[in-house]
Design a protein around this motif. Sequence first.
Motif, PDB file in Angstrom:
ATOM      1  N   ILE A 185      11.070   0.017  -2.103  1.00 49.49           N
ATOM      2  CA  ILE A 185       9.043   0.302  -1.875  1.00 49.49           C
ATOM      3  C   ILE A 185       9.919   2.347  -2.284  1.00 49.49           C
ATOM      4  N   ALA A 186      11.503   2.572  -1.286  1.00 46.75           N
ATOM      5  CA  ALA A 186      12.148   3.796  -0.539  1.00 46.75           C
ATOM      6  C   ALA A 186      11.674   4.671  -2.030  1.00 46.75           C
ATOM      7  N   LEU A 226       5.996  10.710 -12.759  1.00 46.93           N
ATOM      8  CA  LEU A 226       3.996  10.599 -12.722  1.00 46.93           C
ATOM      9  C   LEU A 226       2.890   9.894 -12.953  1.00 46.93           C
ATOM     10  N   GLU A 227       2.695  10.633 -14.326  1.00 47.94           N
ATOM     11  CA  GLU A 227       2.000   9.566 -15.140  1.00 47.94           C
ATOM     12  C   GLU A 227       2.321   8.214 -15.014  1.00 47.94           C
ATOM     13  N   ALA A 228       3.130   8.074 -15.675  1.00 46.74           N
ATOM     14  CA  ALA A 228       3.663   6.078 -16.326  1.00 46.74           C
ATOM     15  C   ALA A 228       3.400   5.805 -14.368  1.00 46.74           C
ATOM     16  N   LYS A 229       3.616   6.869 -13.569  1.00 52.05           N
ATOM     17  CA  LYS A 229       3.764   5.698 -11.992  1.00 52.05           C
ATOM     18  C   LYS A 229       2.720   5.338 -11.994  1.00 52.05           C
ATOM     19  N   ARG A 230       1.743   6.507 -11.926  1.00 51.43           N
ATOM     20  CA  ARG A 230       0.253   6.271 -11.574  1.00 51.43           C
ATOM     21  C   ARG A 230      -0.813   5.548 -12.352  1.00 51.43           C
ATOM     22  N   ILE A 244       1.036  -1.305   0.723  1.00 52.41           N
ATOM     23  CA  ILE A 244       0.015  -0.162   0.046  1.00 52.41           C
ATOM     24  C   ILE A 244       1.096   1.444  -0.025  1.00 52.41           C
ATOM     25  N   VAL A 245       2.155   1.491   0.651  1.00 54.49           N
ATOM     26  CA  VAL A 245       2.506   2.485   0.775  1.00 54.49           C
ATOM     27  C   VAL A 245       3.692   3.060  -0.072  1.00 54.49           C
ATOM     28  N   GLY A 246       4.018   1.613  -0.990  1.00 50.11           N
ATOM     29  CA  GLY A 246       5.035   1.503  -2.295  1.00 50.11           C
ATOM     30  C   GLY A 246       3.645   1.854  -3.134  1.00 50.11           C
ATOM     31  N   ALA A 247       2.897   2.499  -3.164  1.00 50.88           N
ATOM     32  CA  ALA A 247       1.806   2.700  -4.452  1.00 50.88           C
ATOM     33  C   ALA A 247       1.665   4.484  -4.290  1.00 50.88           C
TER      34      ALA A 247
END
Lengths: 314, 314
Positions: B186-187, B254-258, B157-160
């Motif tokens: 995830i950091a 950012l778009e790719a990550k989202r 969850i936090v890695g997302a």
Amino acid sequence: MPDPAGLVDAARAGDRAALARLLSLVERGGDEAHEIGRICHPLGGGAYTLGITGAPGSGKSTLTNALLGILRDADRAVAVLAVDPSSPFSGGAILGDRVRMGDHALDPGVFIRSMATRGHLGGLALATPQAVRVLDAVGMELVIVETVGVGQVEVEIVGAADTTVVVVNPGWGDAVQANKAGLMEIADLFVVNKADRPGAADTRRDLDAMLDLSEPGEWRPPIVTTVASTGEGVDEVQSAVESHRAFLAGGGRLEAKRAARLRDELRLVVAERLRLRAESLVGVDDRQQLEDAVVARQLDPWTAADRILTAVDA
Amino acid sequence: MPDPAGLVDAARAGDRAALARLLSLVERGGDEAHEIGRICHPLGGGAYTLGITGAPGSGKSTLTNALLGILRDADRAVAVLAVDPSSPFSGGAILGDRVRMGDHALDPGVFIRSMATRGHLGGLALATPQAVRVLDAVGMELVIVETVGVGQVEVEIVGAADTTVVVVNPGWGDAVQANKAGLMEIADLFVVNKADRPGAADTRRDLDAMLDLSEPGEWRPPIVTTVASTGEGVDEVQSAVESHRAFLAGGGRLEAKRAARLRDELRLVVAERLRLRAESLVGVDDRQQLEDAVVARQLDPWTAADRILTAVDA
């Protein structure tokens, strides 16, 4: 290509390398894991499972290690499954943390295995009962499952043991935290470890107060105080585990608990099967289009999911 | 019966009670939760998500609290979602732990909400992105998601989040434990908190060594030392978060990550839908028979699952 049936035979005859290989296959999942489950399931039922959980640093591993000392004196075949990144039993021996391992790491009567906490959601929830199944089938009398006492999956895994021990430490906050993490519901036995520190009596009182507030069941979890590092109170933990075991043996409670556990596992397996099927059935183009629409915020994930399911039906 | 559209309108106009109600509905799941998601999804995309994780006691909440101070000075609308039983922000205010809450619990510009860690497997993994979706849709500029840094679901969850901060403490073991828990992957930023204690430089060196051993990416997570309780270094954390945000803003990262995050969520939703469908489609008698066979060890869970799926197809 490994031969699951051959590996199971070898592991049952005492071959540790075969057992380790089986557990690796089970952890990886897929057809070989299912084949191993098929072979092992009818062979099992003899092992008793003991879950030990608590916050990192609470002394779960020290307690496990001390319990192993008692159990090994009684010459029982014991396996430890560490599903806990904070456990010194657990893998990934970076920077030499193997040196922190327990006294029993080299004992041939104790089999220690860590489960990776990585991988897709539900991975641990599926792999852990399969690993227990293998350890049961090869003749372990006791399987200790150690999980960290935080984390939704980890708490559910340890709560599925025959007897679940929740380890807390002296101090006001620990009992509260255990409650918030959902540990009150799964505990069959509380251990207040590091009881040589101030506040052990307060923690015991907090736990007692929380138990008073809980729905009363047939079994009220006893509270044992220990200093696991010196072995103090560990005999009492062992006795309390045996008392709970004797309680479960009455009135078909153990059978009922295990049946419920298997039903839960079956549900999880069905869901996993369906997930895999949906991934393979929906055409890549359709799925891509739906995903793009979600990303473009033209479609929310639940509506997109409905359309994917319609495609599965077609 | 609540009216989701009306609640969303009210919450967007600043009604905190309506927002709280929406989040309760989302947490409960079911048709109303999906309807809320449907309404909120197209309205969102404006909020930046910041994940903060670390072991219990590492000072995540103190850091969150200190960051809130900086952010509120800048007058940004901020929400905190605590998915962490050890967080003082989190609910279940037993024994008066509300007194430990942060300075901002009563600040009208900060919305604090805890997510229950109970419920069926995957519950948190499904409910958390829906809660973020609601907070995004009602105009929060920043959503801080605080999870405990252990637990398979919690780490995922936090890695997302857009930017994920991993908090560790001085001392040799902490960096090792963070690695074992899967936190290295995830950091985006490490914080060595409680840096006034001995060993902060060692921990920084351990983290650096582990980063050297990792697959090099375009972004190397910086390491910031803080004493969050006094505010020391917290400005630097904020700057590092902004640097990572600026990095993500380049090259469509950012778009790719989202987009990847939404695809993952869609997969999870499909799996959940299928799980619910399988529960409803298979006749109770058939399922009961198959469950009984598993319990009697005549059938393993994977074979039983295959038969249930065949029944779904028929």
